[in-house]
Write a protein that holds these residues in place. Structure first.
Motif, PDB file in Angstrom:
ATOM      1  N   ALA A 140       9.077  -8.018  10.017  1.00 46.30           N
ATOM      2  CA  ALA A 140       8.961  -8.990  11.111  1.00 46.30           C
ATOM      3  C   ALA A 140       9.671  -8.478  12.359  1.00 46.30           C
ATOM      4  O   ALA A 140       9.161  -8.631  13.480  1.00 46.30           O
ATOM      5  CB  ALA A 140       9.530 -10.337  10.683  1.00 46.30           C
ATOM      6  N   ASP A 141      10.838  -7.852  12.183  1.00 43.71           N
ATOM      7  CA  ASP A 141      11.555  -7.282  13.326  1.00 43.71           C
ATOM      8  C   ASP A 141      10.733  -6.190  14.000  1.00 43.71           C
ATOM      9  O   ASP A 141      10.663  -6.115  15.228  1.00 43.71           O
ATOM     10  CB  ASP A 141      12.910  -6.719  12.892  1.00 43.71           C
ATOM     11  CG  ASP A 141      13.915  -7.802  12.541  1.00 43.71           C
ATOM     12  OD1 ASP A 141      13.715  -8.968  12.935  1.00 43.71           O
ATOM     13  OD2 ASP A 141      14.923  -7.477  11.868  1.00 43.71           O
ATOM     14  N   PHE A 142      10.119  -5.319  13.200  1.00 42.45           N
ATOM     15  CA  PHE A 142       9.240  -4.280  13.744  1.00 42.45           C
ATOM     16  C   PHE A 142       8.110  -4.905  14.554  1.00 42.45           C
ATOM     17  O   PHE A 142       7.804  -4.464  15.666  1.00 42.45           O
ATOM     18  CB  PHE A 142       8.618  -3.438  12.623  1.00 42.45           C
ATOM     19  CG  PHE A 142       9.376  -2.209  12.246  1.00 42.45           C
ATOM     20  CD1 PHE A 142       9.592  -1.182  13.157  1.00 42.45           C
ATOM     21  CD2 PHE A 142       9.845  -2.051  10.956  1.00 42.45           C
ATOM     22  CE1 PHE A 142      10.270  -0.030  12.794  1.00 42.45           C
ATOM     23  CE2 PHE A 142      10.535  -0.909  10.575  1.00 42.45           C
ATOM     24  CZ  PHE A 142      10.746   0.105  11.499  1.00 42.45           C
ATOM     25  N   LEU A 143       7.470  -5.921  13.991  1.00 40.58           N
ATOM     26  CA  LEU A 143       6.330  -6.546  14.662  1.00 40.58           C
ATOM     27  C   LEU A 143       6.742  -7.240  15.955  1.00 40.58           C
ATOM     28  O   LEU A 143       6.035  -7.177  16.965  1.00 40.58           O
ATOM     29  CB  LEU A 143       5.621  -7.514  13.714  1.00 40.58           C
ATOM     30  CG  LEU A 143       4.941  -6.852  12.517  1.00 40.58           C
ATOM     31  CD1 LEU A 143       4.416  -7.913  11.551  1.00 40.58           C
ATOM     32  CD2 LEU A 143       3.831  -5.927  12.962  1.00 40.58           C
ATOM     33  N   GLU A 144       7.907  -7.896  15.941  1.00 38.42           N
ATOM     34  CA  GLU A 144       8.398  -8.534  17.166  1.00 38.42           C
ATOM     35  C   GLU A 144       8.683  -7.487  18.238  1.00 38.42           C
ATOM     36  O   GLU A 144       8.372  -7.692  19.415  1.00 38.42           O
ATOM     37  CB  GLU A 144       9.643  -9.359  16.866  1.00 38.42           C
ATOM     38  CG  GLU A 144       9.333 -10.648  16.133  1.00 38.42           C
ATOM     39  CD  GLU A 144      10.573 -11.476  15.845  1.00 38.42           C
ATOM     40  OE1 GLU A 144      11.637 -11.233  16.448  1.00 38.42           O
ATOM     41  OE2 GLU A 144      10.465 -12.388  15.009  1.00 38.42           O
ATOM     42  N   ALA A 145       9.287  -6.371  17.850  1.00 40.89           N
ATOM     43  CA  ALA A 145       9.570  -5.295  18.805  1.00 40.89           C
ATOM     44  C   ALA A 145       8.267  -4.714  19.359  1.00 40.89           C
ATOM     45  O   ALA A 145       8.168  -4.436  20.558  1.00 40.89           O
ATOM     46  CB  ALA A 145      10.407  -4.203  18.136  1.00 40.89           C
ATOM     47  N   ALA A 146       7.281  -4.553  18.491  1.00 37.61           N
ATOM     48  CA  ALA A 146       5.990  -4.019  18.931  1.00 37.61           C
ATOM     49  C   ALA A 146       5.333  -4.959  19.937  1.00 37.61           C
ATOM     50  O   ALA A 146       4.800  -4.521  20.957  1.00 37.61           O
ATOM     51  CB  ALA A 146       5.070  -3.795  17.731  1.00 37.61           C
ATOM     52  N   CYS A 147       5.389  -6.245  19.670  1.00 37.80           N
ATOM     53  CA  CYS A 147       4.790  -7.227  20.584  1.00 37.80           C
ATOM     54  C   CYS A 147       5.527  -7.251  21.924  1.00 37.80           C
ATOM     55  O   CYS A 147       4.910  -7.363  22.977  1.00 37.80           O
ATOM     56  CB  CYS A 147       4.794  -8.611  19.953  1.00 37.80           C
ATOM     57  SG  CYS A 147       3.610  -8.786  18.605  1.00 37.80           S
ATOM     58  N   ALA A 148       6.839  -7.149  21.866  1.00 40.05           N
ATOM     59  CA  ALA A 148       7.629  -7.146  23.106  1.00 40.05           C
ATOM     60  C   ALA A 148       7.374  -5.887  23.928  1.00 40.05           C
ATOM     61  O   ALA A 148       7.349  -5.932  25.157  1.00 40.05           O
ATOM     62  CB  ALA A 148       9.110  -7.279  22.776  1.00 40.05           C
ATOM     63  N   ALA A 149       7.181  -4.769  23.246  1.00 40.31           N
ATOM     64  CA  ALA A 149       6.991  -3.489  23.937  1.00 40.31           C
ATOM     65  C   ALA A 149       5.592  -3.325  24.500  1.00 40.31           C
ATOM     66  O   ALA A 149       5.392  -2.584  25.459  1.00 40.31           O
ATOM     67  CB  ALA A 149       7.293  -2.337  22.978  1.00 40.31           C
ATOM     68  N   THR A 150       4.635  -4.012  23.903  1.00 40.56           N
ATOM     69  CA  THR A 150       3.249  -3.860  24.350  1.00 40.56           C
ATOM     70  C   THR A 150       2.595  -5.236  24.509  1.00 40.56           C
ATOM     71  O   THR A 150       1.680  -5.583  23.768  1.00 40.56           O
ATOM     72  CB  THR A 150       2.449  -3.003  23.343  1.00 40.56           C
ATOM     73  OG1 THR A 150       2.625  -3.567  22.030  1.00 40.56           O
ATOM     74  CG2 THR A 150       2.895  -1.566  23.331  1.00 40.56           C
ATOM     75  N   PRO A 151       3.066  -6.017  25.488  1.00 40.63           N
ATOM     76  CA  PRO A 151       2.480  -7.362  25.659  1.00 40.63           C
ATOM     77  C   PRO A 151       1.022  -7.274  26.092  1.00 40.63           C
ATOM     78  O   PRO A 151       0.628  -6.353  26.808  1.00 40.63           O
ATOM     79  CB  PRO A 151       3.355  -7.988  26.758  1.00 40.63           C
ATOM     80  CG  PRO A 151       3.939  -6.835  27.489  1.00 40.63           C
ATOM     81  CD  PRO A 151       4.065  -5.713  26.489  1.00 40.63           C
ATOM     82  N   ASP A 152       0.246  -8.226  25.644  1.00 36.82           N
ATOM     83  CA  ASP A 152      -1.176  -8.310  26.001  1.00 36.82           C
ATOM     84  C   ASP A 152      -1.943  -7.024  25.703  1.00 36.82           C
ATOM     85  O   ASP A 152      -2.794  -6.600  26.484  1.00 36.82           O
ATOM     86  CB  ASP A 152      -1.337  -8.690  27.482  1.00 36.82           C
ATOM     87  CG  ASP A 152      -0.712 -10.027  27.793  1.00 36.82           C
ATOM     88  OD1 ASP A 152      -0.808 -10.935  26.947  1.00 36.82           O
ATOM     89  OD2 ASP A 152      -0.108 -10.151  28.872  1.00 36.82           O
ATOM     90  N   PHE A 153      -1.632  -6.388  24.594  1.00 40.59           N
ATOM     91  CA  PHE A 153      -2.296  -5.138  24.245  1.00 40.59           C
ATOM     92  C   PHE A 153      -3.585  -5.402  23.483  1.00 40.59           C
ATOM     93  O   PHE A 153      -3.735  -6.429  22.840  1.00 40.59           O
ATOM     94  CB  PHE A 153      -1.382  -4.232  23.411  1.00 40.59           C
ATOM     95  CG  PHE A 153      -0.862  -4.900  22.155  1.00 40.59           C
ATOM     96  CD1 PHE A 153      -1.584  -4.863  20.983  1.00 40.59           C
ATOM     97  CD2 PHE A 153       0.357  -5.551  22.156  1.00 40.59           C
ATOM     98  CE1 PHE A 153      -1.120  -5.465  19.823  1.00 40.59           C
ATOM     99  CE2 PHE A 153       0.834  -6.155  20.993  1.00 40.59           C
ATOM    100  CZ  PHE A 153       0.096  -6.117  19.838  1.00 40.59           C
ATOM    101  N   THR A 154      -4.479  -4.458  23.589  1.00 48.16           N
ATOM    102  CA  THR A 154      -5.698  -4.509  22.781  1.00 48.16           C
ATOM    103  C   THR A 154      -5.395  -3.805  21.461  1.00 48.16           C
ATOM    104  O   THR A 154      -4.358  -3.140  21.318  1.00 48.16           O
ATOM    105  CB  THR A 154      -6.865  -3.788  23.468  1.00 48.16           C
ATOM    106  OG1 THR A 154      -6.542  -2.391  23.554  1.00 48.16           O
ATOM    107  CG2 THR A 154      -7.133  -4.349  24.854  1.00 48.16           C
TER     108      THR A 154
END
Length: 79
Positions: free
Chosen positions: A16-30
């Motif tokens: 979950a921490d990885f996924l949250e970091a990924a979402c924060a680093a790449t907002p609105d990504f395809t």
């Protein structure tokens, strides 16, 4: 009582921490942008560890309730 063991809970929270970091680093990504970002490769080793941990416990029956995989729930007499 949790359905996850201490180790299972810990690894789920790590992912979950990885996924949250990924979402924060790449907002609105395809989807393509997410793949290109390298996050899937970073998450994959922990996801494999999680899969191994969960498969070690085994699968629950689709037919009846079990307290642990392969062990039916025992209801005390008099209930």
């Amino acid at each position: 009582m949790s359905v996850l063991s201490k180790d299972e809970r810990a690894i789920v929270l790590e992912i979950a921490d990885f996924l949250e970091a990924a979402c924060a680093a790449t907002p609105d990504f395809t989807r393509a942008e997410f793949i290109e970002s390298g996050w899937p490769q970073q998450i994959a080793p922990k996801a494999r560890d999680a899969r191994t941990l969960f498969l070690r416990r085994g699968l629950f029956s689709e037919e009846f309730d079990e307290s642990e995989p392969g062990q039916p729930i025992v209801v005390p007499a008099g209930r």
